[in-house]
Design a protein around this motif. Structure first.
Motif, PDB file in Angstrom:
ATOM      1  N   ILE A 175     -27.854  34.060  54.029  1.00  0.00           N
ATOM      2  CA  ILE A 175     -28.719  32.948  53.619  1.00  0.00           C
ATOM      3  C   ILE A 175     -27.945  31.950  52.754  1.00  0.00           C
ATOM      4  N   MET A 176     -27.284  32.451  51.735  1.00  0.00           N
ATOM      5  CA  MET A 176     -26.577  31.575  50.799  1.00  0.00           C
ATOM      6  C   MET A 176     -25.106  31.446  51.191  1.00  0.00           C
ATOM      7  N   HIS A 177     -24.861  30.946  52.386  1.00  0.00           N
ATOM      8  CA  HIS A 177     -23.485  30.756  52.824  1.00  0.00           C
ATOM      9  C   HIS A 177     -22.879  29.529  52.141  1.00  0.00           C
ATOM     10  N   PRO A 178     -21.556  29.439  52.069  1.00  0.00           N
ATOM     11  CA  PRO A 178     -20.890  28.375  51.307  1.00  0.00           C
ATOM     12  C   PRO A 178     -21.318  26.962  51.692  1.00  0.00           C
ATOM     13  N   GLN A 179     -21.514  26.716  53.002  1.00  0.00           N
ATOM     14  CA  GLN A 179     -21.909  25.370  53.428  1.00  0.00           C
ATOM     15  C   GLN A 179     -23.275  24.986  52.859  1.00  0.00           C
ATOM     16  N   LEU A 180     -24.200  25.934  52.842  1.00  0.00           N
ATOM     17  CA  LEU A 180     -25.527  25.656  52.287  1.00  0.00           C
ATOM     18  C   LEU A 180     -25.434  25.402  50.786  1.00  0.00           C
ATOM     19  N   CYS A 181     -24.636  26.198  50.097  1.00  0.00           N
ATOM     20  CA  CYS A 181     -24.484  26.019  48.642  1.00  0.00           C
ATOM     21  C   CYS A 181     -23.930  24.642  48.318  1.00  0.00           C
ATOM     22  N   LEU A 182     -22.908  24.225  49.062  1.00  0.00           N
ATOM     23  CA  LEU A 182     -22.333  22.898  48.841  1.00  0.00           C
ATOM     24  C   LEU A 182     -23.353  21.806  49.139  1.00  0.00           C
TER      25      LEU A 182
END
Length: 281
Positions: free
Chosen positions: A134-141
């Motif tokens: 769910i909280m993959h790096p692309q989503l976090c950015l």
């Protein structure tokens, strides 16, 4: 007709100038908390950057929040401390406008970041097995960029509308730093549109985020109560407690300022506005 020449003058920050004894105490308190804020936030930023074990979504958002908080307090605290200990209570027009834009932008960014962090905690507690997906790096950015961009946009819109208001020579701010509600109250024209726009923006950045955070923590509470072991419940609560404290302190202090009805102005402020209209005719 008197020109709106406020841009050529300094603003006078009244603040606590009528209570010198209280001002001394507040100076000491604000100075201590500002130093603690600097040390605490810088420690979080450095630790999160240097320790590979802390390269997680939670600490990524915490680093963003610490940086925003560091910049926000530095925008206000040093000028406030200088004004409180100086006989000269003035602030240049350009300095006031700069503080207005930066504080509004950073404050709005922090509102969105707190919602993002609540979603991160929801995913960690309620969906632990799928958290990494769910909280993959692309989503976090993307979420962090959305928070920063939303703060920038609302600052440009809200502050630009505010500084266009004619103040008709009024330059006394009954406050400790430059904020949109304070400047709106100084205007010598009808500010209904500005007040309505500010109220809508306040709902978007205060009421909606708080509602989403409460919903997230409603699900988090249910998930924690389903954990059978006491140690597991304490660990889950520990990951959320610091965020909850920040939410309560941050939203508690700004909700009073930005969600007051327009009619809650003092009679003196209304009289000052009416006097400005008469003198500008």
């Amino acid at each position: 007709m008197e020109r709106n020449d406020t841009s050529q003058r300094d603003f006078i920050l009244l603040g606590f100038s009528d209570k010198p004894q209280l001002e001394i105490i507040l100076f000491a308190v604000i100075l201590v908390f500002y130093i603690l804020n600097l040390v605490g936030n810088m420690t979080i930023i450095l630790a999160s950057s240097m320790d590979p074990k802390l390269h997680t979504p939670m600490y990524f958002f915490l680093t963003n929040l610490s940086f925003v908080d560091l910049c926000l307090t530095t925008t206000v605290a040093p000028q406030l401390l200088f004004t409180m200990r100086s006989k000269d209570k003035t602030m240049s027009y350009s300095g006031c406008v700069a503080q207005l834009y930066v504080a509004m932008g950073l404050g709005s960014t922090e509102c969105i970041l707190l919602v993002v962090m609540a979603y991160d905690r929801y995913a960690a507690v309620c969906r632990p097995l799928h958290y990494a997906v769910i909280m993959h790096p692309q989503l976090c950015l993307g979420l962090a960029a959305t928070a920063w961009l939303s703060g920038l946009i609302t600052s440009l819109i809200q502050c630009s509308l505010t500084i266009r208001l004619p103040l008709c020579g009024h330059n006394k701010l009954d406050h400790i730093f430059c904020e949109v509600p304070v400047l709106i109250k100084l205007a010598c024209v009808d500010t209904t549109f500005n007040e309505d726009e500010l109220f809508v923006a306040s709902v978007v950045f205060l009421v909606v985020p708080v509602s989403l955070i409460l919903i997230s923590y409603g699900y988090i509470t249910q998930a924690i109560l389903r954990i059978k072991s006491a140690a597991g419940r304490r660990k889950a609560f520990g990951t959320c407690s610091s965020h909850l404290v920040v939410v309560i302190v941050f939203y508690g202090t700004i909700t009073f300022m930005y969600l007051q009805p327009a009619k809650s102005r003092s009679k003196d402020q209304e009289d000052q506005r009416h006097h400005g209209v008469m003198t500008s005719m």
